[in-house]
Design a protein around this motif. Structure first.
Motif, short mmCIF file in Angstrom:
data_model
loop_
_atom_site.label_atom_id
_atom_site.label_comp_id
_atom_site.label_asym_id
_atom_site.label_seq_id
_atom_site.Cartn_x
_atom_site.Cartn_y
_atom_site.Cartn_z
N ARG A 228 -6.90 40.07 26.20
CA ARG A 228 -7.97 39.22 26.74
C ARG A 228 -9.09 40.05 27.36
NH1 ARG A 228 -3.45 35.87 28.16
NH2 ARG A 228 -3.24 36.90 30.19
N GLN A 229 -8.79 41.28 27.76
CA GLN A 229 -9.79 42.12 28.41
C GLN A 229 -10.43 43.13 27.46
OE1 GLN A 229 -8.43 43.63 32.20
NE2 GLN A 229 -7.49 41.68 32.76
N VAL A 230 -9.95 43.18 26.24
CA VAL A 230 -10.45 44.16 25.28
C VAL A 230 -11.92 43.96 24.92
CG1 VAL A 230 -10.25 44.90 22.86
CG2 VAL A 230 -8.23 44.84 24.32
N PRO A 231 -12.40 42.73 24.65
CA PRO A 231 -13.82 42.60 24.28
C PRO A 231 -14.77 43.18 25.32
CG PRO A 231 -12.64 40.59 23.73
CD PRO A 231 -11.69 41.44 24.52
N GLU A 232 -14.53 42.90 26.61
CA GLU A 232 -15.41 43.43 27.65
C GLU A 232 -15.31 44.96 27.69
OE1 GLU A 232 -15.97 43.34 32.52
OE2 GLU A 232 -14.73 41.82 31.55
N ALA A 233 -14.11 45.50 27.61
CA ALA A 233 -13.93 46.95 27.66
C ALA A 233 -14.58 47.63 26.46
CB ALA A 233 -12.44 47.29 27.75
N ARG A 234 -14.45 47.03 25.28
CA ARG A 234 -15.07 47.61 24.09
C ARG A 234 -16.59 47.62 24.21
NH1 ARG A 234 -11.64 45.30 18.86
NH2 ARG A 234 -10.08 46.98 18.85
N ALA A 235 -17.15 46.56 24.74
CA ALA A 235 -18.61 46.50 24.88
C ALA A 235 -19.10 47.61 25.81
CB ALA A 235 -19.02 45.13 25.41
N ILE A 236 -18.37 47.86 26.89
CA ILE A 236 -18.73 48.95 27.81
C ILE A 236 -18.66 50.29 27.08
CG2 ILE A 236 -18.01 50.20 29.88
CD1 ILE A 236 -16.87 47.41 30.83
N ALA A 237 -17.57 50.51 26.35
CA ALA A 237 -17.38 51.78 25.65
C ALA A 237 -18.47 52.01 24.61
CB ALA A 237 -16.00 51.81 24.98
N GLU A 238 -18.86 50.96 23.91
CA GLU A 238 -19.93 51.12 22.91
C GLU A 238 -21.24 51.50 23.56
OE1 GLU A 238 -20.52 48.04 20.10
OE2 GLU A 238 -18.43 48.02 19.40
N ARG A 239 -21.56 50.85 24.67
CA ARG A 239 -22.82 51.16 25.35
C ARG A 239 -22.82 52.60 25.85
NH1 ARG A 239 -22.26 45.59 27.09
NH2 ARG A 239 -21.31 46.21 29.07
N VAL A 240 -21.68 53.06 26.37
CA VAL A 240 -21.58 54.45 26.82
C VAL A 240 -21.76 55.41 25.65
CG1 VAL A 240 -20.02 56.18 27.80
CG2 VAL A 240 -20.17 53.91 28.84
N ALA A 241 -21.09 55.12 24.52
CA ALA A 241 -21.18 55.99 23.35
C ALA A 241 -22.62 56.11 22.86
CB ALA A 241 -20.28 55.47 22.24
N HIS A 242 -23.33 54.99 22.79
CA HIS A 242 -24.72 55.03 22.33
C HIS A 242 -25.60 55.78 23.34
CE1 HIS A 242 -24.12 52.66 18.79
NE2 HIS A 242 -23.80 51.55 19.43
N ALA A 243 -25.38 55.54 24.63
CA ALA A 243 -26.21 56.19 25.65
C ALA A 243 -26.06 57.70 25.63
CB ALA A 243 -25.86 55.64 27.03
N LEU A 244 -24.84 58.17 25.35
CA LEU A 244 -24.58 59.61 25.29
C LEU A 244 -25.00 60.22 23.96
CD1 LEU A 244 -21.02 59.76 26.92
CD2 LEU A 244 -23.16 60.53 27.95
#
Length: 356
Positions: A228-244
C-alpha cells in the motif's frame, strides 16, 4: 552507446562488483576491477584487476586508458577519484549520486526535497551537540556515524539520556547524526534502474528483515501493509533519480509506518535486497545496471516466479553450502571470501516458487 566487447571499469572489488562482472560477461563485456584491498572477490571473475588506492591518480589514469566506461559497486569510493576519472572516461552514475549517499545527513536532503519523510534527525558531531539533538528528538534514538557505516556498523542505540556518553564514545570522533526511533511494521527498499535516456524501471518490492543491522532475508511479494505504501515511495525515488541525473541502479530504503513510508537511506548502486533478481526477474538488477551504464535499453524487471525468498549467508552460515547444494530448489551464490567473520556476508541463496 558502449557496445559489447568493450571494457567496463568497476571501482570496488566486493561481491557486488563480482555479480556485476558476471552479468557483464553474459552480455559480452569485459570488466576491469580497481580496488585497494588485498582480497578482491570481484577479481576472481574479471578480465583484469588493478590494486591501488583510489587517490592514486596515476593508477587511475592508467586504468582509464584500458576501459570504455566506469561505474562503482559501493559508495565508500573517494569522490575526488570519481571526479578525476570522469575527466577521462564516462563514469555512471556520477559523483553527485555518490556524494549524496556518502553522508547520512546529506542523504536525507534529496529525499525530503522530493516528498520523502525521514525520522526526526540532527547532527550530533560534538558531545554538546548530541545533548541538543537529544533534547529535540527525545529517547529512544539512534546515533550513527555520518560516513563509512554499513551493515549495522557505526551505530549506537540511546534508550535514555544516560546512554549518551557511551554512544558518543562509540563514534570514535567521527561526525554523527542522531535519528529519532521510529515505530514501524516492515522494512522495504525501492530498487529502480534509470537509463542514460532517462527511462526508469522498477523491480517488484521485497520485504527486508534485518538481524543486528545486517540484512538477513528479502521476500517477494511484500505483504499488503508494504504494498500500500509502494506507490508513494516509488514516486519519491523517481524524483530523486531524475534530480541527481542518476544512471544505473538506485536504491532507497524505507520503513512502513502507520502514517506512510518513511525514508531511511539511499544507495547509488545495486543492493543486497535485490540479489533475488538474478533468478527471480527477467532482467536482474546487475544486468540492468550494466545496460544503463553502457547506454543500452533497460531489460524487463518482471518476476519469473510467484514467490521468491533470498537469504544471506552470514559468517559461519556459509559452511552450510553442502546442504544447500543438495536442495534442488536452492540457487546458491558464494562470494569467494577467505575470512569468515560474524555477520560478514559470505554468500546468499534464493528459492523460487515457480509460476503455474
Amino acid at each position: 552507446m558502449i557496445p559489447p566487447g568493450s571494457t567496463i571499469g568497476i571501482l570496488g572489488g566486493g561481491q557486488l562488483g563480482r555479480m556485476l562482472a558476471l552479468a557483464a560477461a553474459n552480455m559480452g563485456y569485459r570488466c576491469h576491477i580497481f580496488a585497494p584491498e588485498a582480497e578482491v572477490p570481484a577479481g576472481d571473475v574479471a578480465a583484469r584487476v588493478t590494486r591501488a588506492d583510489y587517490t592514486d591518480f596515476a593508477a587511475l589514469e592508467a586504468f582509464a586508458d584500458e576501459i570504455d566506461v566506469a561505474t562503482y559497486e559501493f559508495e565508500n569510493v573517494d569522490t575526488a577519484a570519481v571526479r578525476h576519472l570522469a575527466t577521462l572516461v564516462p563514469v555512471r552514475p556520477g559523483a553527485e549520486s555518490l556524494e549524496v549517499a556518502q553522508d547520512r545527513l546529506a542523504a536525507k536532503r534529496p529525499a525530503e526535497a522530493h516528498g520523502g519523510r525521514a525520522a526526526g534527525h540532527a547532527a550530533g558531531d560534538s558531545r554538546a551537540g548530541l545533548d541538543g539533538a537529544l533534547a529535540g528528538s527525545g529517547c529512544p534514538s539512534v546515533l550513527k556515524t555520518r560516513r563509512m557505516g554499513y551493515d549495522g556498523k557505526g551505530q549506537a542505540r540511546i534508550t535514555t539520556p544516560a546512554d549518551a556518553d557511551q554512544a558518543f564514545a562509540a563514534m570514535r570522533g567521527s561526525p554523527a547524526i542522531l535519528e529519532a526511533w521510529l515505530e514501524y511494521s516492515h522494512e522495504f527498499s525501492i530498487i529502480l534502474a534509470r537509463g542514460l535516456d532517462g527511462a526508469i524501471c522498477h523491480w517488484p518490492v521485497a520485504e527486508n528483515r534485518h538481524v543486528k543491522g545486517v540484512l538477513a532475508s528479502s521476500h517477494v511479494p511484500a505483504p499488503p501493509a508494504v504494498l500500500r505504501q509502494v506507490p508513494e515511495a516509488r514516486a519519491i525515488a523517481e524524483r530523486v533519480a531524475h534530480a541527481l541525473g542518476h544512471v544505473g541502479v538506485l536504491t532507497l530504503e524505507f520503513f512502513a509506518t502507520a502514517d506512510g513510508p518513511r525514508f531511511n537511506e539511499i544507495a547509488p548502486r545495486v543492493h543486497n535486497s535485490g540479489h533475488w533478481t538474478i533468478e527471480g526477474a527477467r532482467a536482474s538488477q546487475f544486468e540492468n545496471h550494466v545496460r544503463a551504464v553502457c547506454g543500452l535499453p533497460l531489460g524487463a524487471p518482471d518476476l519469473t516466479a510467484r514467490e521468491i525468498r533470498m537469504q544471506n549467508l552470514l559468517g559461519e552460515e556459509v559452511h552450510d553450502w553442502a546442504r544447500l547444494l543438495a536442495d534442488p530448489e536452492a540457487h546458491l551464490h558464494l562470494y569467494g571470501k577467505a575470512a569468515v567473520q560474524p555477520g560478514r556476508k559470505m554468500g546468499h541463496v534464493t528459492w523460487l516458487s515457480l509460476l503455474p
